[in-house]
Design a protein around this motif. Sequence first.
Motif, PDB file in Angstrom:
ATOM      1  N   CYS A  52       0.825  -1.207   0.000  1.00  0.00           N
ATOM      2  CA  CYS A  52       0.000   0.000   0.000  1.00  0.00           C
ATOM      3  C   CYS A  52       0.861   1.260   0.000  1.00  0.00           C
ATOM      4  N   SER A  53       0.343   2.314  -0.609  1.00  0.00           N
ATOM      5  CA  SER A  53       1.000   3.618  -0.590  1.00  0.00           C
ATOM      6  C   SER A  53       0.114   4.603   0.160  1.00  0.00           C
ATOM      7  N   ALA A  54       0.747   5.623   0.744  1.00  0.00           N
ATOM      8  CA  ALA A  54       0.003   6.566   1.575  1.00  0.00           C
ATOM      9  C   ALA A  54      -1.019   7.362   0.778  1.00  0.00           C
ATOM     10  N   ASP A  55      -0.771   7.594  -0.517  1.00  0.00           N
ATOM     11  CA  ASP A  55      -1.749   8.332  -1.317  1.00  0.00           C
ATOM     12  C   ASP A  55      -2.645   7.412  -2.136  1.00  0.00           C
ATOM     13  N   MET A  56      -2.589   6.116  -1.834  1.00  0.00           N
ATOM     14  CA  MET A  56      -3.501   5.117  -2.394  1.00  0.00           C
ATOM     15  C   MET A  56      -3.316   4.871  -3.883  1.00  0.00           C
ATOM     16  N   LEU A  57      -2.279   5.429  -4.497  1.00  0.00           N
ATOM     17  CA  LEU A  57      -2.015   5.213  -5.911  1.00  0.00           C
ATOM     18  C   LEU A  57      -0.720   4.424  -6.087  1.00  0.00           C
ATOM     19  N   PRO A  58      -0.646   3.578  -7.100  1.00  0.00           N
ATOM     20  CA  PRO A  58       0.588   2.823  -7.336  1.00  0.00           C
ATOM     21  C   PRO A  58       1.698   3.715  -7.881  1.00  0.00           C
ATOM     22  N   PHE A  59       2.913   3.224  -7.776  1.00  0.00           N
ATOM     23  CA  PHE A  59       4.067   3.858  -8.391  1.00  0.00           C
ATOM     24  C   PHE A  59       4.352   3.144  -9.717  1.00  0.00           C
ATOM     25  N   ILE A  60       4.148   3.844 -10.817  1.00  0.00           N
ATOM     26  CA  ILE A  60       4.362   3.277 -12.147  1.00  0.00           C
ATOM     27  C   ILE A  60       5.172   4.280 -12.945  1.00  0.00           C
ATOM     28  N   GLY A  61       6.410   3.932 -13.278  1.00  0.00           N
ATOM     29  CA  GLY A  61       7.222   4.849 -14.070  1.00  0.00           C
ATOM     30  C   GLY A  61       8.685   4.747 -13.710  1.00  0.00           C
ATOM     31  N   GLU A  62       9.489   5.597 -14.324  1.00  0.00           N
ATOM     32  CA  GLU A  62      10.933   5.562 -14.107  1.00  0.00           C
ATOM     33  C   GLU A  62      11.301   6.278 -12.818  1.00  0.00           C
TER      34      GLU A  62
ATOM     35  N   PRO B 221       0.607   6.875 -23.944  1.00  0.00           N
ATOM     36  CA  PRO B 221       0.146   6.150 -22.758  1.00  0.00           C
ATOM     37  C   PRO B 221      -1.364   5.942 -22.754  1.00  0.00           C
ATOM     38  N   LEU B 222      -1.771   4.787 -22.261  1.00  0.00           N
ATOM     39  CA  LEU B 222      -3.183   4.429 -22.187  1.00  0.00           C
ATOM     40  C   LEU B 222      -3.967   5.451 -21.368  1.00  0.00           C
ATOM     41  N   VAL B 223      -3.390   5.897 -20.265  1.00  0.00           N
ATOM     42  CA  VAL B 223      -3.991   6.927 -19.408  1.00  0.00           C
ATOM     43  C   VAL B 223      -2.892   7.926 -19.055  1.00  0.00           C
ATOM     44  N   ASP B 224      -3.287   9.051 -18.525  1.00  0.00           N
ATOM     45  CA  ASP B 224      -2.321  10.055 -18.079  1.00  0.00           C
ATOM     46  C   ASP B 224      -1.432   9.444 -16.997  1.00  0.00           C
ATOM     47  N   PRO B 225      -0.122   9.335 -17.219  1.00  0.00           N
ATOM     48  CA  PRO B 225       0.739   8.638 -16.253  1.00  0.00           C
ATOM     49  C   PRO B 225       1.165   9.500 -15.065  1.00  0.00           C
ATOM     50  N   ARG B 226       0.894  10.782 -15.104  1.00  0.00           N
ATOM     51  CA  ARG B 226       1.431  11.664 -14.076  1.00  0.00           C
ATOM     52  C   ARG B 226       0.982  11.339 -12.648  1.00  0.00           C
ATOM     53  N   PRO B 227      -0.263  10.926 -12.414  1.00  0.00           N
ATOM     54  CA  PRO B 227      -0.648  10.638 -11.021  1.00  0.00           C
ATOM     55  C   PRO B 227       0.115   9.484 -10.390  1.00  0.00           C
ATOM     56  N   TYR B 228       0.722   8.603 -11.206  1.00  0.00           N
ATOM     57  CA  TYR B 228       1.400   7.415 -10.687  1.00  0.00           C
ATOM     58  C   TYR B 228       2.933   7.560 -10.738  1.00  0.00           C
ATOM     59  N   ALA B 229       3.421   8.710 -11.181  1.00  0.00           N
ATOM     60  CA  ALA B 229       4.861   8.888 -11.392  1.00  0.00           C
ATOM     61  C   ALA B 229       5.618   8.782 -10.071  1.00  0.00           C
ATOM     62  N   PRO B 230       6.706   8.017 -10.028  1.00  0.00           N
ATOM     63  CA  PRO B 230       7.488   7.915  -8.787  1.00  0.00           C
ATOM     64  C   PRO B 230       7.987   9.262  -8.274  1.00  0.00           C
ATOM     65  N   ALA B 231       8.172  10.225  -9.155  1.00  0.00           N
ATOM     66  CA  ALA B 231       8.683  11.535  -8.731  1.00  0.00           C
ATOM     67  C   ALA B 231       7.633  12.371  -8.010  1.00  0.00           C
ATOM     68  N   ARG B 232       6.391  11.884  -7.907  1.00  0.00           N
ATOM     69  CA  ARG B 232       5.345  12.695  -7.286  1.00  0.00           C
ATOM     70  C   ARG B 232       5.563  12.898  -5.794  1.00  0.00           C
ATOM     71  N   ILE B 233       6.334  12.018  -5.182  1.00  0.00           N
ATOM     72  CA  ILE B 233       6.550  12.077  -3.723  1.00  0.00           C
ATOM     73  C   ILE B 233       8.045  12.205  -3.464  1.00  0.00           C
TER      74      ILE B 233
END
Length: 415
Positions: free
Chosen positions: A356-366, A403-415
């Motif tokens: 689980c992640s604290a913001d409930m979203l997976p980490f998908i990306g570089e 990308p199939l969907v906007d990848p920004r919400p899952y980007a590892p750099a978000r946190i």
Amino acid sequence: MSPEVLILGAGMIGTCAALQLARRGLRVALLDRREPGRETSYGNAGLVQREAVQPYPFPRDAQALGDAAFGRTPAVHWQAGALPALLAPLARYWWHSAPQRHARISAAWSALIAHSQTAHADLIAEAGAGDLIRPGGYLQVFRSAPALAQAAAKAQSLASAHGLEHQVLDARRLQALEPALHPGPAGAVHWQQPWAVRDPGALVQRYARRLERLGAPLLRGDAMTLEPWGEGWRVHADEAGWVHAPRVVIALGPWSAALTRRLGYRLPLFVKRGYHLHHRGPATGPGLRLPVLDAECGYVLAPMAAGLRLTTGAEFAPLDSPPTPVQLARASACARELIELGEPLEAEPWLGNRPCSADMLPFIGEAPRHPGLWFDFGHGHQGFTLGPVSGTLLADLMTGAPPLVDPRPYAPARI
């Protein structure tokens, strides 16, 4: 052996990441310490949940907080020794669960969920796994009329917003649909689109066999041996020795935190543990036809190839701490009020960990600081549902496809 991409972790997420990359012609290798589908992906309720358009928030109202804090239902259990390490990620989980933030997170979450069954269907057809899939949805059962009415209103709102199919069943219609259930519940919400999988681990294994037919090796080894090597990465496999690749994907589920921490990342990750135990089910008469979520007690009953699987809610505990199957005993007592469980079919319950992640979203990306290092983990309760679509998005990003969907919400750099 010269793969272009190494994938670490052969659960649903890692296996699908490898398969989606291999389907696009990349040379991949998949490594795990066990056979595919034998960890977290083995011990779940076996549902591909098209209706799961909102991730589970941290409870915020006084009643729900009290129920969780004091263990008044089998849905949540705490190991006291886990609390110091969990305080920081849980505080962030609580913060992200505020209604406005949760709504924004749910929009990103539901974008993946919307493609989940289509992505699974493609792989199921290629892997010849249709015999494992049982359409028809599942039942969200409510014991009290007020709880059913509240759930029916929420279901209608979600159905209207996301195109979900459901029916609200009163006690009589519930009994007609599932005569194996004892009389007593007020009714149920029948979510009709989800699929039930009669052996979740076997589905991952079918996907892995398809991956092998595409020429990708399945390697045994310790993912924690991962290290930078030249302009890429290497990991040690038991028989193949050191395997090198310019790119590597960490898809280790609950073990991703330990490996990423070694590489300098402090991601707000934690685990929710869960248990299951198979029972024989009713000795006479019909068995349970559809999976049942006992919504007010927080467990699932799922008919499986191995028997009637009783699965628990969330236990907050350190990853490798000894099992404390308190919830399982309590869930079993609740379940016997709904159905004849029959005798247990195993001596000991199975225990697994949800990543689980604290913001409930997976980490998908570089990864932001290591070229060639990619993340695909943190899918919480829905890794089994999201594996193929998560792998699709990862493959889009790694190959430069739209990308199939906007990848920004899952980007590892978000946190």
